[in-house]
Design a protein around this motif. Structure first.
Motif, PDB file in Angstrom:
ATOM      1  N   LEU A  71      93.992  -1.166   2.018  1.00  0.00           N
ATOM      2  CA  LEU A  71      93.866  -2.219   1.014  1.00  0.00           C
ATOM      3  C   LEU A  71      95.232  -2.791   0.673  1.00  0.00           C
ATOM      4  N   GLY A  72      96.235  -1.906   0.555  1.00  0.00           N
ATOM      5  CA  GLY A  72      97.585  -2.357   0.239  1.00  0.00           C
ATOM      6  C   GLY A  72      98.102  -3.326   1.283  1.00  0.00           C
ATOM      7  N   GLY A  73      97.950  -2.928   2.543  1.00  0.00           N
ATOM      8  CA  GLY A  73      98.471  -3.777   3.607  1.00  0.00           C
ATOM      9  C   GLY A  73      97.736  -5.103   3.704  1.00  0.00           C
ATOM     10  N   LEU A  74      96.405  -5.024   3.722  1.00  0.00           N
ATOM     11  CA  LEU A  74      95.627  -6.254   3.876  1.00  0.00           C
ATOM     12  C   LEU A  74      95.750  -7.148   2.636  1.00  0.00           C
ATOM     13  N   GLY A  75      95.781  -6.504   1.473  1.00  0.00           N
ATOM     14  CA  GLY A  75      95.916  -7.269   0.243  1.00  0.00           C
ATOM     15  C   GLY A  75      97.231  -8.011   0.182  1.00  0.00           C
ATOM     16  N   MET A  76      98.297  -7.313   0.552  1.00  0.00           N
ATOM     17  CA  MET A  76      99.625  -7.942   0.555  1.00  0.00           C
ATOM     18  C   MET A  76      99.627  -9.135   1.495  1.00  0.00           C
ATOM     19  N   TRP A  77      99.020  -8.995   2.670  1.00  0.00           N
ATOM     20  CA  TRP A  77      98.935 -10.119   3.603  1.00  0.00           C
ATOM     21  C   TRP A  77      98.232 -11.292   2.939  1.00  0.00           C
ATOM     22  N   TYR A  78      97.134 -10.957   2.255  1.00  0.00           N
ATOM     23  CA  TYR A  78      96.317 -12.013   1.646  1.00  0.00           C
ATOM     24  C   TYR A  78      97.135 -12.835   0.645  1.00  0.00           C
ATOM     25  N   PHE A  79      97.856 -12.133  -0.247  1.00  0.00           N
ATOM     26  CA  PHE A  79      98.602 -12.848  -1.275  1.00  0.00           C
ATOM     27  C   PHE A  79      99.864 -13.495  -0.711  1.00  0.00           C
ATOM     28  N   LEU A  80     100.550 -12.757   0.164  1.00  0.00           N
ATOM     29  CA  LEU A  80     101.846 -13.223   0.644  1.00  0.00           C
ATOM     30  C   LEU A  80     101.706 -14.307   1.699  1.00  0.00           C
ATOM     31  N   GLU A  81     100.871 -14.029   2.711  1.00  0.00           N
ATOM     32  CA  GLU A  81     100.782 -14.949   3.836  1.00  0.00           C
ATOM     33  C   GLU A  81      99.694 -15.995   3.653  1.00  0.00           C
ATOM     34  N   HIS A  82      98.532 -15.518   3.185  1.00  0.00           N
ATOM     35  CA  HIS A  82      97.400 -16.441   3.120  1.00  0.00           C
ATOM     36  C   HIS A  82      97.531 -17.385   1.932  1.00  0.00           C
ATOM     37  N   LEU A  83      97.860 -16.849   0.760  1.00  0.00           N
ATOM     38  CA  LEU A  83      98.010 -17.683  -0.431  1.00  0.00           C
ATOM     39  C   LEU A  83      99.445 -18.150  -0.623  1.00  0.00           C
ATOM     40  N   GLN A  84     100.339 -17.600   0.199  1.00  0.00           N
ATOM     41  CA  GLN A  84     101.744 -18.020   0.165  1.00  0.00           C
ATOM     42  C   GLN A  84     102.371 -17.818  -1.212  1.00  0.00           C
ATOM     43  N   LEU A  85     102.018 -16.751  -1.879  1.00  0.00           N
ATOM     44  CA  LEU A  85     102.621 -16.473  -3.178  1.00  0.00           C
ATOM     45  C   LEU A  85     103.959 -15.772  -2.976  1.00  0.00           C
ATOM     46  N   PRO A  86     104.831 -15.829  -3.973  1.00  0.00           N
ATOM     47  CA  PRO A  86     106.128 -15.143  -3.842  1.00  0.00           C
ATOM     48  C   PRO A  86     105.938 -13.646  -3.671  1.00  0.00           C
ATOM     49  N   PHE A  87     106.973 -12.997  -3.123  1.00  0.00           N
ATOM     50  CA  PHE A  87     106.881 -11.599  -2.731  1.00  0.00           C
ATOM     51  C   PHE A  87     106.501 -10.679  -3.885  1.00  0.00           C
ATOM     52  N   PHE A  88     107.256 -10.739  -4.961  1.00  0.00           N
ATOM     53  CA  PHE A  88     106.996  -9.789  -6.057  1.00  0.00           C
ATOM     54  C   PHE A  88     105.649 -10.010  -6.713  1.00  0.00           C
ATOM     55  N   LEU A  89     105.238 -11.264  -6.810  1.00  0.00           N
ATOM     56  CA  LEU A  89     103.931 -11.543  -7.380  1.00  0.00           C
ATOM     57  C   LEU A  89     102.841 -10.949  -6.501  1.00  0.00           C
ATOM     58  N   SER A  90     103.005 -11.151  -5.186  1.00  0.00           N
ATOM     59  CA  SER A  90     102.020 -10.601  -4.262  1.00  0.00           C
ATOM     60  C   SER A  90     101.954  -9.090  -4.388  1.00  0.00           C
ATOM     61  N   PHE A  91     103.144  -8.507  -4.467  1.00  0.00           N
ATOM     62  CA  PHE A  91     103.217  -7.048  -4.596  1.00  0.00           C
ATOM     63  C   PHE A  91     102.459  -6.592  -5.839  1.00  0.00           C
ATOM     64  N   LEU A  92     102.749  -7.210  -6.966  1.00  0.00           N
ATOM     65  CA  LEU A  92     102.099  -6.828  -8.221  1.00  0.00           C
ATOM     66  C   LEU A  92     100.597  -7.032  -8.162  1.00  0.00           C
ATOM     67  N   LEU A  93     100.192  -8.194  -7.611  1.00  0.00           N
ATOM     68  CA  LEU A  93      98.767  -8.458  -7.531  1.00  0.00           C
ATOM     69  C   LEU A  93      98.058  -7.413  -6.668  1.00  0.00           C
ATOM     70  N   THR A  94      98.704  -7.086  -5.535  1.00  0.00           N
ATOM     71  CA  THR A  94      98.068  -6.112  -4.640  1.00  0.00           C
ATOM     72  C   THR A  94      97.879  -4.777  -5.326  1.00  0.00           C
ATOM     73  N   ILE A  95      98.944  -4.278  -5.956  1.00  0.00           N
ATOM     74  CA  ILE A  95      98.762  -2.960  -6.561  1.00  0.00           C
ATOM     75  C   ILE A  95      97.834  -3.025  -7.767  1.00  0.00           C
ATOM     76  N   THR A  96      97.755  -4.192  -8.398  1.00  0.00           N
ATOM     77  CA  THR A  96      96.796  -4.325  -9.496  1.00  0.00           C
ATOM     78  C   THR A  96      95.376  -4.228  -8.979  1.00  0.00           C
TER      79      THR A  96
END
Lengths: 302, 309, 253
Positions: free
Chosen positions: A52-77
């Motif tokens: 989930l961590g890996g795929l989620g990070m991809w989703y926020f970072l690459e797919h939604l193109q969100l900034p790194f730290f935001l993606s990180f926070l969203l994923t762990i949330t």
């Protein structure tokens, strides 16, 4: 480079790749320990949180193109929320039944559910994103170590330190440790055990997700990697002694290195078999692990 | 055997005899044959889990061992199919004893993961060193008995369900016997069982071997029916599917194994348009069963009948 | 002496549960073990029946050292027991609870059971008859088809004794058999225990807190406090013993 130098660099290459995998196994093992310590349950869905961590990070970072730290926070949330849901909806109602078989089945069921969700959302393809830092790999005695590997190892040790501080220095952490040693006594002392249980699922979900986030740039992530990660994380945990944190760390790195050396020097196809054989050997001959003790195993009750 | 056991077996026999008469669709017949094969594996696991209270996440391992050994003996060594199957089951039983002795000293999670590990090791072995490796191999002889070779779906239908019926009779006899009571007592309280003289470890091993025998027998039938084997059939995924069959059908119900197998085997068909959903549906069904349908479908139906009566 | 415990020591993670415990149980006696809670009594019974092991010391049953024997073998040799926290086979009927006690001595291979061979069928019939005899003896025959978990506490305790009788014991270890029983049930229990000793020659070693019962039926009493034997003798001697009085009154404080 001379022969020995080449051999050294090859060996170091395998060693570092082993440390990288080992870091993930250690983190999964630690997560398993945290849940086990507060509930006596092995969460067989733990590996899915890594995925989930890996795929989620991809989703926020690459797919939604969100900034790194935001993606990180969203994923762990998201991971934390799913961990919470799992505990509330499936663990809490059933744990009162004190039926070990049932609890094992439930965590298996949740792992299938999570895997199904991930497959539904992401399909069967592997996903990856850019390493955390762009830059030249580091050369250690001829071995080429990518920066991401250092990130993985660094993050792992930082997490371990953080957890150590949490469990030893904070009131909440100490309460969790009290819970693990004697649930009844902890309850009598006013510790809200059910909240601790919930917290342990949330924390281990977060740790799993962080592991997945860190490792994906190197190994890629697919929907079905969860099960084998759970098995290897469990191997790491019992190798070191189930329930002991330094045990999981030691076990994880040992397993990672052994695996890598086997794949490199013997035959890569049987890489997974190393973990499995090690698992069986430990279970059959020394289930207490290296740092555990026999009594700990006997006294464990649901 | 109890009276209701005789009745259920009779109904079962009638259904099996009549089914191919009314249903000619090749596809449905094929799926029901697979359901029979899965029923065998599920039956063994039901006795292991529901009566002896042990868990195994490695049934695919014995399923695979049974299939591969029987296939290899009949294809590469030219042994008669029935003989290959017999030898294969014996070998599987021996391997299961070797596994059971150390493994059954473990409890709960440890046992679950140990059996999981075993299943995975078998998969790795089949993948690396099985004939044809990951791609598998074919041309496995079809089932033949006393010179007659089976080739039609109807024949395999009767063959596979015959074995289910046979093993069901053995299982019912066992459960209704004193040994069955000893198993129930172990499930209730190992401590009390041991204090009345029951050798709990020996019994657990015996049941474990039984479950391995059923699984390997199923594997043999599979091999000579499909005539092609590849390691991917015998993965952890299958072990978990069997687990689901047992849970959904009812852990303490022998017929539950058959019902659960039928449901799980036909489920992919029901989901045919929704390939991306299938694992998700499995997960939801399993979780809901565990949360709400604790005893499984067959006991639920039995309870409903009892309330009406 | 049917049962001899010599110098038993047992610790649990730093807490000494039993120290230098030496007790001899004479054949045909009703020998009681009393003492304040936490004195180590159940631990001792667990060590005798084999589900726990002593750190030090020896146990002799009929003059044979049984330290190394696993619990199921000790049961087969004739040591039966009941449990402080009732441990009947809840999901089985009263009759089945008794029947299963007969299984170990006549155990056969799975194949024979699966094939339902004639000798297996005969075996089951014999066991059925013998079980009904026991149920009559303990007055639970009418309850034979009820699930054990649905029995009231008093009957569950009796059932546990009946189950132990199925193994044809020469020694019966009873761990607080009167706990949860009212006065009438306790009296019936006392009569049953005495009957077992008188009619079947079974030696009884029992733990109890009900002093009336103990004083009435015991031939000999051993008193345990903080894991040590502090007194031993017949009921009259024990009632007058200063150490014993101190141990109990001290507890009430």
């Amino acid at each position: 480079m001379g022969d020995t130098e080449i051999e050294l660099s090859v060996f170091l290459q395998f060693l570092f790749s082993g440390l990288t995998a080992g870091a993930v196994y250690a983190l999964v093992g630690i997560s398993l320990n945290i849940v086990y310590n507060s509930t006596s349950i092995i969460n067989l869905a733990q590996g899915e949180f890594v995925v989930l961590g890996g795929l989620g990070m991809w989703y926020f970072l690459e797919h939604l193109q969100l900034p790194f730290f935001l993606s990180f926070l969203l994923t762990i949330t998201v991971a934390a929320l799913l961990g919470l849901l799992m505990e509330r909806l499936t663990i809490r109602p059933l744990i009162k039944k004190a039926n070990l078989l049932l609890m094992i089945m439930v965590t298996i069921a949740v792992s299938i559910l999570l895997k199904g969700l991930l497959m539904f959302k992401f399909g069967k393809d592997p996903y990856a994103y850019a390493p955390f830092t762009e830059g030249e790999p580091i050369n250690i005695f001829g071995a080429v170590i990518s920066q991401q590997i250092l990130w993985v190892i660094g993050i792992t040790f930082s997490l371990i330190l953080l957890l150590n501080l949490f469990f030893n220095k904070t009131l909440l952490g100490k309460a969790m440790r009290a819970c693990s040693l004697d649930t009844k006594a902890a309850r009598l002392m006013g510790i809200n055990v059910s909240r601790i249980v919930m917290l342990s699922f949330v924390i281990s979900a977060i740790i799993g997700a962080v592991a997945g986030i860190a490792i994906t740039p190197i190994t890629l992530m697919e929907y079905d990697k969860g099960a084998i990660l759970t098995v290897k994380g469990f191997t790491a945990a019992i190798l070191g002694g189930l329930g002991t944190s330094k045990g999981a760390v030691f076990g994880g790195f040992l397993l990672g290195i052994l695996e890598s050396l086997t794949a490199g020097y013997i035959h890569s196809g049987i890489k997974d078999a190393v973990a499995l054989l090690l698992l069986l050997i430990v279970l059959f001959f020394k289930p207490a692990g290296i740092f555990g003790s026999k009594e700990v195993i006997k006294l464990r009750k649901l | 055997m109890a009276k209701r056991d005789y009745i259920s077996l009779l109904i079962f026999a009638l259904l099996i005899l009549c089914f191919p008469v009314f249903v000619q669709d090749n596809y449905i017949l094929t799926v029901t044959i697979f359901a029979a094969i899965n029923s065998l594996v599920a039956l063994g696991l039901t006795i292991l889990m529901g009566y002896a209270g042990q868990i195994s996440l490695g049934q695919a391992g014995f399923y695979g061992i049974g299939a591969y050994i029987s296939a290899i003996l009949s294809l590469n060594f030219g042994l008669p199919v029935v003989f290959s199957m017999f030898l294969s089951v014996i070998v599987s039983a021996l391997i299961s004893i070797l596994l059971a002795i150390p493994a059954l000293r473990l409890k709960g999670h440890y046992l679950a993961v140990a059996t999981l590990g075993f299943g995975e090791i078998i998969y790795v072995i089949l993948n690396e060193w099985g004939p044809g490796g990951p791609s598998g191999f074919g041309d496995i002889p079809q089932f033949s008995f006393l010179g007659y070779t089976m080739s039609t779906l109807t024949e395999y239908f009767y063959l596979s369900w015959f074995f289910v019926g046979l093993c069901m009779i053995f299982s019912m006899n066992l459960i209704n016997s004193m040994a069955g009571k000893a198993l129930k007592s172990i499930h209730d309280s190992e401590t009390a069982s041991v204090c009345i003289g029951i050798n709990v470890s020996k019994l657990k091993i015996k049941v474990f071997v039984l479950s391995a025998i059923f699984a390997s027998l199923a594997g043999c039938i599979y091999a000579h029916f499909v005539t092609f084997l590849s390691p991917s059939t015998f993965s952890l995924h299958y072990s978990i599917l069997v687990l689901m069959m047992v849970i959904i059908g009812g852990m303490r119900s022998l017929w539950g194994a058959v019902v659960g197998a039928l449901i799980i085997t036909f489920l992919p068909e029901a989901l045919r348009g929704f390939k991306e959903y299938d694992i998700l549906v499995y997960g939801i069904v399993l979780t809901l069963s565990l949360l709400f349908l604790r005893n499984g479908i067959v006991p639920l139906i039995e309870d409903l009948f009892r309330k009406k009566a | 002496m049917i049962l001899q415990m010599k110098n038993i020591h047992k610790s649990f993670g730093g807490i000494k549960s039993l120290s230098e415990v030496t007790i001899n149980v004479a054949e045909g006696n009703i020998h009681s073990l009393i003492g304040p809670n936490g004195a180590g009594k159940t631990t001792l019974i667990n060590i005798i029946s084999g589900i726990e092991t002593a750190d030090e010391g020896e146990i002799y049953f009929k003059s044979v050292l049984i330290n190394k024997k696993p619990p199921h073998e000790r049961a087969k040799k004739g040591i039966g027991r009941t449990f402080q926290h009732i441990d009947v086979f809840g999901e089985m009927s009263v009759l089945e609870n008794i029947m299963v006690g007969f299984y170990p001595k006549k155990e056969k291979s799975f194949i024979k059971y699966a094939l339902n061979l004639p000798d297996v069928r005969k075996n089951k019939k014999e066991i059925l008859e013998k079980s009904k005899e026991i149920l009559n003896y303990i007055n639970l025959y009418e309850r034979r088809d009820i699930l054990a978990k649905n029995l009231p506490v008093g009957e569950q305790r009796i059932l546990e004794i009946g189950r132990a009788l199925a193994i044809e014991p020469s020694l019966l270890l009873l761990d607080e058999p009167a706990a949860g029983l009212n006065m009438r049930e306790t009296r019936e229990l006392g009569k049953l225990i005495t009957k077992l000793r008188d009619e079947r020659g079974i030696t009884i070693f029992l733990i109890e807190h009900d002093m009336d019962l103990i004083m009435k039926i015991s031939d000999k009493i051993t008193v345990l406090n903080f894991g040590r034997v502090i007194a031993e003798g017949n009921p009259l001697e024990i009632q007058k013993n200063d150490e014993v009085i101190k141990a109990y009154i001290g507890e009430e404080e």
